[in-house]
Design a protein around this motif. Structure first.
Motif, PDB file in Angstrom:
ATOM      1  N   SER A 100      12.591  59.428  47.172  1.00 53.03           N
ATOM      2  CA  SER A 100      13.341  58.205  47.389  1.00 53.03           C
ATOM      3  C   SER A 100      12.489  57.266  48.231  1.00 53.03           C
ATOM      4  O   SER A 100      11.941  57.680  49.251  1.00 53.03           O
ATOM      5  N   THR A 106      18.207  56.158  45.609  1.00 48.80           N
ATOM      6  CA  THR A 106      18.212  57.236  44.632  1.00 48.80           C
ATOM      7  C   THR A 106      16.829  57.872  44.545  1.00 48.80           C
ATOM      8  O   THR A 106      15.826  57.268  44.934  1.00 48.80           O
ATOM      9  N   PHE A 107      16.791  59.096  44.023  1.00 46.02           N
ATOM     10  CA  PHE A 107      15.538  59.812  43.862  1.00 46.02           C
ATOM     11  C   PHE A 107      14.983  59.603  42.454  1.00 46.02           C
ATOM     12  O   PHE A 107      15.728  59.562  41.475  1.00 46.02           O
TER      13      PHE A 107
END
Length: 121
Positions: A100, A106-107
């Motif tokens: 992230s 978000t990853f």
């Protein structure tokens, strides 16, 4: 941006050892799961080993007991100790990390460029 750079590949005789390293750098907020994958000529890329943020590990059956995955979270480093190498371990080895780039963001999956491991018989 984010970069993953592998190192440590090379040519080794069967039964020998190598240690791969992967350094993650750039705009990194958090790193989640990390892993090593490999791709032999004419074959699909396959999972070798994965490690979670809390260092839980998972290995492909073919490398279990011979390879050890580890990470240094403070240095954003991933390692793969490979012992008792076999000719069938010959492949390009890639590291992957779930990263992230923003706090609470978000990853996304990031891949390194790969490092060649060649095991001679």
């Amino acid at each position: 941006q984010v970069q993953l750079v592998e190192s440590g590949g090379g040519l080794v005789q069967a039964g020998g050892s190598l240690r791969l390293s992967c350094k993650a750098s750039g705009t990194i907020s958090r790193i989640n799961d990390m892993g090593w994958y490999r791709q032999a000529p004419g074959k699909q890329r396959e999972l070798v080993a994965t490690i979670t943020l809390s260092s839980s590990t998972n290995y492909a059956y073919s490398v279990k007991g011979r390879f050890t995955i580890s990470r240094d979270n403070a240095k954003n480093m991933l390692y793969l100790q490979m012992n008792s190498l076999k000719p069938e371990d010959t492949a390009v080895y890639y590291c992957k990390a779930e990263i992230s780039t923003r706090l609470w963001g978000t990853f996304s999956d990031y891949w390194g460029q790969g490092t060649q491991v060649t095991v001679s018989s």
